[in-house]
Design a protein around this motif. Structure first.
Motif, mmCIF file in Angstrom:
data_model
loop_
_atom_site.group_PDB
_atom_site.id
_atom_site.type_symbol
_atom_site.label_atom_id
_atom_site.label_comp_id
_atom_site.label_asym_id
_atom_site.label_seq_id
_atom_site.Cartn_x
_atom_site.Cartn_y
_atom_site.Cartn_z
ATOM 1 N N ALA A 143 21.048 -133.039 -21.010
ATOM 2 C CA ALA A 143 20.853 -133.793 -19.770
ATOM 3 C C ALA A 143 21.040 -132.901 -18.546
ATOM 4 O O ALA A 143 20.287 -132.994 -17.573
ATOM 5 N N ALA A 144 22.035 -132.014 -18.608
ATOM 6 C CA ALA A 144 22.268 -131.099 -17.487
ATOM 7 C C ALA A 144 21.094 -130.140 -17.312
ATOM 8 O O ALA A 144 20.652 -129.858 -16.188
ATOM 9 N N MET A 145 20.549 -129.614 -18.437
ATOM 10 C CA MET A 145 19.398 -128.709 -18.349
ATOM 11 C C MET A 145 18.160 -129.424 -17.809
ATOM 12 O O MET A 145 17.358 -128.839 -17.077
ATOM 13 N N GLU A 146 18.005 -130.702 -18.158
ATOM 14 C CA GLU A 146 16.863 -131.464 -17.659
ATOM 15 C C GLU A 146 16.944 -131.638 -16.144
ATOM 16 O O GLU A 146 15.950 -131.472 -15.431
ATOM 17 N N VAL A 147 18.138 -131.951 -15.654
ATOM 18 C CA VAL A 147 18.311 -132.093 -14.199
ATOM 19 C C VAL A 147 18.061 -130.757 -13.503
ATOM 20 O O VAL A 147 17.374 -130.682 -12.470
ATOM 21 N N LEU A 148 18.604 -129.670 -14.080
ATOM 22 C CA LEU A 148 18.411 -128.352 -13.479
ATOM 23 C C LEU A 148 16.940 -127.953 -13.480
ATOM 24 O O LEU A 148 16.420 -127.440 -12.477
ATOM 25 N N ALA A 149 16.232 -128.199 -14.603
ATOM 26 C CA ALA A 149 14.815 -127.850 -14.678
ATOM 27 C C ALA A 149 13.997 -128.645 -13.666
ATOM 28 O O ALA A 149 13.080 -128.114 -13.032
ATOM 29 N N GLU A 150 14.322 -129.923 -13.511
ATOM 30 C CA GLU A 150 13.590 -130.749 -12.548
ATOM 31 C C GLU A 150 13.757 -130.224 -11.130
ATOM 32 O O GLU A 150 12.787 -130.132 -10.364
ATOM 33 N N ARG A 151 14.973 -129.842 -10.788
ATOM 34 C CA ARG A 151 15.199 -129.358 -9.417
ATOM 35 C C ARG A 151 14.563 -127.994 -9.196
ATOM 36 O O ARG A 151 14.036 -127.713 -8.114
ATOM 37 N N LEU A 152 14.599 -127.133 -10.215
ATOM 38 C CA LEU A 152 13.954 -125.829 -10.079
ATOM 39 C C LEU A 152 12.444 -125.992 -9.941
ATOM 40 O O LEU A 152 11.805 -125.312 -9.122
ATOM 41 N N ALA A 153 11.855 -126.893 -10.751
ATOM 42 C CA ALA A 153 10.415 -127.118 -10.651
ATOM 43 C C ALA A 153 10.042 -127.696 -9.295
ATOM 44 O O ALA A 153 9.032 -127.310 -8.693
ATOM 45 N N ARG A 154 10.857 -128.614 -8.804
ATOM 46 C CA ARG A 154 10.584 -129.205 -7.487
ATOM 47 C C ARG A 154 10.640 -128.134 -6.392
ATOM 48 O O ARG A 154 9.809 -128.114 -5.489
ATOM 49 N N ALA A 155 11.616 -127.240 -6.506
ATOM 50 C CA ALA A 155 11.716 -126.168 -5.505
ATOM 51 C C ALA A 155 10.556 -125.189 -5.625
ATOM 52 O O ALA A 155 10.037 -124.700 -4.620
ATOM 53 N N ALA A 156 10.118 -124.912 -6.883
ATOM 54 C CA ALA A 156 9.037 -123.949 -7.075
ATOM 55 C C ALA A 156 7.710 -124.462 -6.529
ATOM 56 O O ALA A 156 6.895 -123.688 -6.025
ATOM 57 N N PHE A 157 7.465 -125.789 -6.634
ATOM 58 C CA PHE A 157 6.196 -126.355 -6.201
ATOM 59 C C PHE A 157 6.271 -126.950 -4.795
ATOM 60 O O PHE A 157 5.297 -127.535 -4.330
ATOM 61 N N ASP A 158 7.393 -126.812 -4.146
ATOM 62 C CA ASP A 158 7.512 -127.350 -2.794
ATOM 63 C C ASP A 158 6.636 -126.552 -1.832
ATOM 64 O O ASP A 158 6.603 -125.314 -1.900
ATOM 65 N N ARG A 159 5.925 -127.222 -0.983
ATOM 66 C CA ARG A 159 5.042 -126.575 -0.008
ATOM 67 C C ARG A 159 5.298 -127.155 1.373
ATOM 68 O O ARG A 159 5.483 -128.365 1.525
ATOM 69 N N GLU A 160 5.286 -126.309 2.364
ATOM 70 C CA GLU A 160 5.427 -126.725 3.751
ATOM 71 C C GLU A 160 4.369 -126.001 4.557
ATOM 72 O O GLU A 160 4.363 -124.765 4.620
ATOM 73 N N PRO A 161 3.404 -126.710 5.148
ATOM 74 C CA PRO A 161 2.346 -126.020 5.908
ATOM 75 C C PRO A 161 2.924 -125.283 7.110
ATOM 76 O O PRO A 161 3.774 -125.808 7.830
ATOM 77 N N VAL A 162 2.470 -124.063 7.273
ATOM 78 C CA VAL A 162 2.914 -123.229 8.385
ATOM 79 C C VAL A 162 1.720 -123.013 9.308
ATOM 80 O O VAL A 162 0.688 -122.478 8.892
ATOM 81 N N VAL A 163 1.820 -123.461 10.542
ATOM 82 C CA VAL A 163 0.738 -123.336 11.524
ATOM 83 C C VAL A 163 0.931 -122.050 12.301
ATOM 84 O O VAL A 163 2.026 -121.779 12.820
ATOM 85 N N GLU A 164 -0.149 -121.247 12.352
ATOM 86 C CA GLU A 164 -0.089 -120.023 13.139
ATOM 87 C C GLU A 164 -0.088 -120.392 14.614
ATOM 88 O O GLU A 164 -1.060 -120.947 15.140
ATOM 89 N N ALA A 165 1.014 -120.141 15.281
ATOM 90 C CA ALA A 165 1.186 -120.635 16.646
ATOM 91 C C ALA A 165 0.522 -119.749 17.693
ATOM 92 O O ALA A 165 0.334 -120.163 18.815
#
Length: 358
Positions: free
Chosen positions: A234-256
């Motif tokens: 269960a602990a590994m599942e929670v850790l894997a989920e958070r790592l995957a979420r962080a790996a696929f997280d995207r934030e658009p960056v606008v060239e100012a």
């Protein structure tokens, strides 16, 4: 959970010199808070049982948290003078407040004698085995009771390399070798232990138990192992989920652009000077301003005229076009230079037409 007729209860008594960490280790093994923990002697005043694990058939593994041994040297001396040491010790009456050391020791001895199938004897491994002056007297008492004893090294400090840990274990094994009641010496720190070490502990307990309890204890050990693996998964599942979420997280960056960068620098400068509102909203405001201004900054300039007429004056708005950006300014300068060339060409043509023949 229904218990069948063959269900067995196996009891472990956790004992030690006072203020070594019995209750803290019990909390770690039980995964919950029990008793009271303070940095002083004789905090635990009575023996209390707690269920470590149950098997599907109703077997139970109990852990007894007991009062700590007190004045061990005086206790050993008094026991040596008695013909029946344990009988004498348990029949004596000591005042709970005037002689707390002997009173607590008596409670621990009574629990081991009446309840324990095996004894977990906790020692302070932060000190040298030779400096543990209480060790001989307390092991002599446990040897008189004639129950199997497992010595657990607590307060080991930071995790050590395998070679260093093996050397530490060997020093303690040599120290307790004269006592036949000791079956094994194990490292089990209350803070840096893991469930794999707990599995080794249960394996050693099972080997020390009489044959009649082996089958029931094996069921308990299997239930403990399954619970530990389920927790780990269960602990590994929670850790894997958070790592995957962080790996696929995207934030658009606008060239100012240069203007946006200047505003960001200004906002950060205000924040560093402690301007409350600017510190809270500077970056966000700069971002919004950049988004509002970006369409105007990125809009292409008007295309230049395809032809110029002789005699036209330079466009009056050429400086304004230059202020729209470096590219627009260059285009304005190019148009002005082209028109000047057209005027020069027109004047030269006029002089040629009005020249008188020689």
């Amino acid at each position: 959970m229904s218990a069948d007729a063959s269900a067995v209860t196996v009891a472990l008594s956790l004992v030690s010199h006072t203020n070594v960490g019995k209750t803290t280790l019990a909390r770690s093994l039980l995964r919950r808070d029990i008793g009271e923990v303070r940095d002083e002697a004789h905090v635990t005043q009575s023996a209390e049982p707690h269920t470590l694990v149950e098997s599907p058939t109703g077997d139970r593994l109990l852990l007894w948290d007991t009062p700590g041994f007190g004045d061990s040297a005086r206790l050993a001396k008094r026991l040596a003078q008695a013909g029946n040491p344990i009988g004498w010790f348990l029949s004596e009456v000591w005042d709970r407040f005037r002689d707390r050391a002997f009173w607590s020791s008596q409670r621990a001895v009574r629990n081991v004698l009446e309840q324990a199938d095996a004894v977990l004897y906790l020692v302070n491994a932060s000190e040298s085995p030779q400096d543990a002056g209480y060790l001989d007297a307390e092991l002599r008492v446990l040897e008189l009771i004639d129950k199997p004893v497992l010595v657990l090294l607590n307060q080991l400090g930071r995790p050590q390399p395998p070679q260093a840990e093996a050397a530490e274990l060997q020093r303690w094994r040599e120290r307790v070798q004269p006592f036949s009641c000791v079956r094994e010496v194990l490292a089990l720190d209350a803070f840096v232990r893991c469930w794999v070490q707990e599995g080794r502990l249960l394996q050693a307990v099972g080997a020390a138990l009489p044959a009649a309890r082996q089958a029931a204890f094996e069921r308990l050990r299997t239930a403990w192992d399954e619970r530990g693996r389920a927790t780990w998964s269960a602990a590994m599942e929670v850790l894997a989920e958070r790592l995957a979420r962080a790996a696929f997280d995207r934030e658009p960056v606008v060239e100012a652009g240069w203007s946006g960068r200047l505003r960001q620098v200004g906002a950060r400068s205000a924040a560093s000077r402690g301007h409350g509102h600017a510190a809270r909203t500077g970056d966000a405001g700069a971002g919004r301003a950049t988004r509002r201004r970006r369409p105007r900054l990125d809009r292409p300039a008007d295309p230049p005229a395809r032809s110029g007429r002789p005699g036209d004056r330079e466009s009056a708005d050429a400086p304004g076009r230059a202020l729209r950006g470096a590219g627009a300014g260059q285009r304005g300068q190019g148009r002005g230079a082209g028109r000047a060339a057209d005027r020069r060409a027109g004047r030269a043509e006029g002089r040629h037409r009005h020249r008188r023949p020689h």
